[in-house]
Design a protein around this motif. Sequence first.
Motif, PDB file in Angstrom:
ATOM      1  N   PRO A 122       0.743  -1.219  -0.119  1.00 36.65           N
ATOM      2  CA  PRO A 122       0.079   0.012  -0.246  1.00 36.65           C
ATOM      3  C   PRO A 122       0.966   1.699   0.173  1.00 36.65           C
ATOM      4  N   ASP A 124      -0.945   4.329   0.420  1.00 34.42           N
ATOM      5  CA  ASP A 124      -1.632   5.849  -0.102  1.00 34.42           C
ATOM      6  C   ASP A 124      -1.062   7.125   0.935  1.00 34.42           C
ATOM      7  N   ARG A 125      -0.081   6.498   2.074  1.00 34.56           N
ATOM      8  CA  ARG A 125       0.611   7.459   2.430  1.00 34.56           C
ATOM      9  C   ARG A 125       2.297   6.863   3.292  1.00 34.56           C
ATOM     10  N   GLY A 148       0.112   8.408  -2.702  1.00 34.22           N
ATOM     11  CA  GLY A 148      -0.670   9.520  -2.458  1.00 34.22           C
ATOM     12  C   GLY A 148      -0.591  10.485  -1.640  1.00 34.22           C
ATOM     13  N   ASP A 190       1.336   4.244   5.955  1.00 31.39           N
ATOM     14  CA  ASP A 190       1.492   2.714   5.170  1.00 31.39           C
ATOM     15  C   ASP A 190       2.730   2.227   4.987  1.00 31.39           C
TER      16      ASP A 190
END
Length: 277
Positions: A122, A124-125, A148, A190
């Motif tokens: 992942p 995302d962050r 992200g 993440d």
Amino acid sequence: MLHSGLIGRSITKSRSPWLHEQEARAQGVALSYELIDFTQRSLDDAALPSVIQDVSDCGFAGFNVTYPFKQQVIASLDALDDSARIVGAVNTVAIRDGRLIGYNTDMSGFRQSVIEGLDGAPMDRVLQLGAGGAGAAVATALLSLGVGRLDIADIDMERVSGLAAMLRARFGAEKVAVRAPHDRDTVEIDGIVNATPVGLRSNPGLPIDAARIEPRHWVADIVYFPLETELLGVARTKGCRTLDGSGMVINQAASAFEIITGMAADRDRMRASFFTA
């Protein structure tokens, strides 16, 4: 014989001489790769321009640059390749007809390492620790891979703010956040990436409180000596997915070898050399 080398601090244990010399030997070319360690030679950082001039005068085909000179070296160069201009840092210099041209192979090296070692993780962050020359390359790679939001923390607020401004201009203001020096909160994170020198054999320790690392995180470290840093050891104990510094150093070294020598590198062979050094 071709001559190249590495300029930096505390680099006496670097595997770069072995990697470059073994690859040249496999191709039937004699290459000498010299370590120019400012710490070992008791040189001040201000000596960098004169050291670079000496290297050029000695007929080097090029050289690599590591901590803490990846940004400072730019002032001594005649031109920058797009790879270095985009990142704002240099780790490889080619010398052609007396002209010094700076490149960055750290970004592509780390990017490929993530592709190979963290497929499907992942993004995302992500929290990145460190905003120096290596940090600039790592941050650019992460954002190019679709992170992200990238949170960057560094003890030097001026440095991290400058890096953030550069990244926002390229990737968008919403993509980058600046953390205060000791803000290591990971609740919404993440993945965690260490792009600081903390963890090196010469600078042991953890760049983040172990309690901040949770099993759901993936953890990457660009340090490769030692390959098993304290950070990665803690992360593995907790069950985290991890990425060590070997992929980055092998991929960046292969690209640097090509730039300096003009010969294609066999990455599989260089990977095998790295693990037999």
